[in-house]
Design a protein around this motif. Sequence first.
Motif, mmCIF file in Angstrom:
data_model
loop_
_atom_site.group_PDB
_atom_site.id
_atom_site.type_symbol
_atom_site.label_atom_id
_atom_site.label_comp_id
_atom_site.label_asym_id
_atom_site.label_seq_id
_atom_site.Cartn_x
_atom_site.Cartn_y
_atom_site.Cartn_z
ATOM 1 N N SER A 28 0.829 -1.212 0.000
ATOM 2 C CA SER A 28 0.000 0.000 0.000
ATOM 3 C C SER A 28 0.860 1.256 0.000
ATOM 4 N N VAL A 29 1.905 1.235 0.835
ATOM 5 C CA VAL A 29 2.818 2.381 0.889
ATOM 6 C C VAL A 29 3.522 2.562 -0.455
ATOM 7 N N ALA A 30 3.990 1.452 -1.037
ATOM 8 C CA ALA A 30 4.661 1.515 -2.337
ATOM 9 C C ALA A 30 3.723 2.056 -3.406
ATOM 10 N N ALA A 31 2.478 1.598 -3.388
ATOM 11 C CA ALA A 31 1.484 2.068 -4.365
ATOM 12 C C ALA A 31 1.206 3.557 -4.187
ATOM 13 N N PHE A 32 1.153 3.998 -2.913
ATOM 14 C CA PHE A 32 0.922 5.421 -2.633
ATOM 15 C C PHE A 32 2.051 6.274 -3.203
ATOM 16 N N PHE A 33 3.298 5.879 -2.928
ATOM 17 C CA PHE A 33 4.446 6.635 -3.426
ATOM 18 C C PHE A 33 4.470 6.668 -4.950
ATOM 19 N N LEU A 34 4.242 5.509 -5.577
ATOM 20 C CA LEU A 34 4.280 5.440 -7.036
ATOM 21 C C LEU A 34 3.195 6.302 -7.668
ATOM 22 N N GLU A 35 2.005 6.294 -7.073
ATOM 23 C CA GLU A 35 0.907 7.113 -7.602
ATOM 24 C C GLU A 35 1.222 8.595 -7.414
ATOM 25 N N PHE A 36 1.825 8.927 -6.279
ATOM 26 C CA PHE A 36 2.198 10.317 -6.012
ATOM 27 C C PHE A 36 3.242 10.781 -7.021
ATOM 28 N N VAL A 37 4.228 9.937 -7.268
ATOM 29 C CA VAL A 37 5.278 10.253 -8.242
ATOM 30 C C VAL A 37 4.678 10.424 -9.633
ATOM 31 N N ARG A 38 3.745 9.538 -9.993
ATOM 32 C CA ARG A 38 3.110 9.610 -11.315
ATOM 33 C C ARG A 38 2.331 10.912 -11.480
ATOM 34 N N LYS A 39 1.600 11.319 -10.434
ATOM 35 C CA LYS A 39 0.815 12.557 -10.503
ATOM 36 C C LYS A 39 1.715 13.777 -10.675
ATOM 37 N N ILE A 40 2.856 13.782 -9.966
ATOM 38 C CA ILE A 40 3.804 14.896 -10.104
ATOM 39 C C ILE A 40 4.319 14.952 -11.539
ATOM 40 N N GLY A 41 4.612 13.776 -12.109
ATOM 41 C CA GLY A 41 5.086 13.714 -13.485
ATOM 42 C C GLY A 41 4.051 14.240 -14.470
ATOM 43 N N CYS A 42 2.798 13.864 -14.274
ATOM 44 C CA CYS A 42 1.718 14.331 -15.157
ATOM 45 C C CYS A 42 1.525 15.834 -15.042
#
Length: 347
Positions: A28-42
């Motif tokens: 869950s933590v890994a998914a949260f970080f990855l989604e956060f990183v993806r949103k920043i990229g977008c």
Amino acid sequence: MVRLLLAENMGSWWWSLLLLHASVVVLSVAAFFLEFVRKIGCKHSLERSAASDAFFEDPNSLNKVPCPTIFDPAEKYISLIIPAFNEEHRLPGALVETMNYLQQRSAADKSFTYEVLIVDDGSTDKTSKVAFDFVRKYKIDRVRVILLGRNHGKGEAIRKGMLHSRGELLLMLDADGATKVTDLEKLECQIHMLAKKNKEIKSLSGASDDSSQKLSDIEVAAFGSRAHLEKQALATRKWYRNFLMKGFHLVVLLAAGPGIRDTQCGFKMFTRAAAQKLFTNIRLKRWCFDVELVYLCKHLNIPMIEVSVNWSEIPGSKVRLTSIIHMLFELVLIRLGYGLGIWKVYT
């Protein structure tokens, strides 16, 4: 015997359940970080493609002056970018010292043209009033104010200032005046030396004829550093602050690699060409954008040098214990964003 077997089975079952829960938490933590990183990229992709409608307000003529972009030809020798958030008390002293120095140097050397960009990062006090008072006094060609409307973070304020500046050289400095503005000459000298060395290397390699290349076209960065003051700071600070500082430096080393000892000093200078690449790629908006700049310099092969500067602690620091937590969070984002290739670096 049966009870013993039941107890062993129950123990094994509890351990399995605990491991399952731990795995769910980690994922869950890994998914949260990855989604956060993806949103920043977008969000960064949208910001890169968005047309700028920013402008400067001239309180003297009441006209709106269109903002230049970092991709326009340089019109000044140097731009000073000052991010300011609720700095109505510390900003005036720093600006008076800065303007006195710039005026004296300009009077002695007519080729030394300058501008000061104050970026109000959504202040709720009278920071913007203080800034516009200086625009009235020194005119909009020399002092300009960008109003961000709401608080984004120091990194975003500096990014905006850099992208709308006119200098061959671009210097970021803090609004509290902790670093003496005269120390810009130290960074400036090193920039010129690195630029000259860069020209000589290219000339010897026969890559191109760089005899007429302008300073603004050469990619170089100079980072002000307080590392030479570290021993004195260690002796005066509380033990837990030293512990946090050492831990932070270790995490920075893991995130950006070796090379710059003091990434957090708010006194950095870039040539226009270096700023074009760095500040159109930078994603972090708050605490660790400095570390990201170091990472990007390495990735883009932009020569950088660390220069010792005079520094004094000014009361009113906004760094808190929670700030350290936010910094660590952003360092993880850097590692994931670039390490996994989610954040692309544009050249």
